[in-house]
Design a protein around this motif. Structure first.
Motif, PDB file in Angstrom:
ATOM      1  N   GLY A 169     -43.671  42.362  26.629  1.00 17.18           N
ATOM      2  CA  GLY A 169     -42.950  42.561  27.879  1.00 17.18           C
ATOM      3  C   GLY A 169     -41.465  42.313  27.727  1.00 17.18           C
ATOM      4  O   GLY A 169     -40.634  43.043  28.278  1.00 17.18           O
ATOM      5  N   GLY A 170     -41.107  41.274  26.970  1.00 18.12           N
ATOM      6  CA  GLY A 170     -39.698  40.976  26.722  1.00 18.12           C
ATOM      7  C   GLY A 170     -39.003  42.087  25.956  1.00 18.12           C
ATOM      8  O   GLY A 170     -37.848  42.432  26.242  1.00 18.12           O
ATOM      9  N   ILE A 171     -39.704  42.678  25.005  1.00 15.23           N
ATOM     10  CA  ILE A 171     -39.131  43.769  24.207  1.00 15.23           C
ATOM     11  C   ILE A 171     -39.058  45.062  25.016  1.00 15.23           C
ATOM     12  O   ILE A 171     -38.026  45.743  25.029  1.00 15.23           O
ATOM     13  N   VAL A 172     -40.129  45.405  25.699  1.00 16.93           N
ATOM     14  CA  VAL A 172     -40.134  46.629  26.523  1.00 16.93           C
ATOM     15  C   VAL A 172     -39.046  46.550  27.595  1.00 16.93           C
ATOM     16  O   VAL A 172     -38.331  47.522  27.844  1.00 16.93           O
ATOM     17  N   SER A 173     -38.906  45.386  28.201  1.00 14.16           N
ATOM     18  CA  SER A 173     -37.887  45.240  29.251  1.00 14.16           C
ATOM     19  C   SER A 173     -36.477  45.414  28.686  1.00 14.16           C
ATOM     20  O   SER A 173     -35.581  45.878  29.391  1.00 14.16           O
TER      21      SER A 173
END
Length: 190
Positions: A169-173
């Motif tokens: 989630g941190g990377i996709v965001s």
């Protein structure tokens, strides 16, 4: 609560129960005092929500705040609204109620760990933009994740899955924010 426990599915690897029992064997008065306070930081994501709000309010960190907000929202949806009710995994403390807990018995399913998920979602979002702030955030996220094993409310694979969902989630965001910031900056420069 009993209906949730009865509807839950019991599945785990032997090594998971062995690891949880090892954590039970290292209990002492110092850790029993500190670890519940660490795990409390992840309760309902309150600590990370406060961090996100601070990042949104402070202008030099606003981009990190936007990314952390997106990451937290995405991963909470995946973890708490999709995976937990779909997989319906029993918590170890439900399986072995004789283990004395240092925290209240959770009332939702076990897989994946929401504490690990929220912690790593925000910490990874911070880390991708600011290593100086991100490293302590990741260390705290790891401490919160491990605390869930010590307090006997999650299986190790719950914590690993929650961590993985949070990191993703941190990377996709990061890419979502980059896309919209570039798109928005092009429109304002015309």
């Amino acid at each position: 609560m009993e209906a949730i426990i009865e509807s839950s599915k019991v599945f785990y690897f032997d090594w998971e129960l062995d690891l949880l029992h090892w954590f039970q064997s290292i209990h002492n008065s110092v850790l029993d005092f500190i670890v519940p306070k660490i795990t409390f930081l992840g309760n309902a994501g309150w600590f990370w929500i406060v961090v996100v709000l601070l990042l949104l309010v402070l202008p030099f960190n606003r981009k990190i705040g936007v990314q952390a907000t997106i990451s937290l929202i995405l991963t909470v949806i995946v973890c708490n609204l999709i995976l937990k009710p779909s997989i319906m995994r029993c918590r170890p403390c439900w399986l072995e109620p004789e283990v004395q807990l240092l925290v209240n018995v959770p009332h939702d399913f076990s897989f994946p760990s929401g504490h690990s998920n929220a912690s790593f979602a925000v910490a990874t979002a911070i880390f991708t933009r600011n290593k100086k702030l991100g490293i302590p955030a990741l260390v705290l996220a790891a401490m919160i994740a491990i605390s869930r094993l010590y307090v006997f409310v999650h299986w190790p694979t719950d914590v690993l899955a929650g961590t993985r969902v949070g990191i993703c989630g941190g990377i996709v965001s990061y890419f979502i924010v980059e896309y919209f910031y570039k798109k928005y900056s092009k429109k304002t420069s015309i």
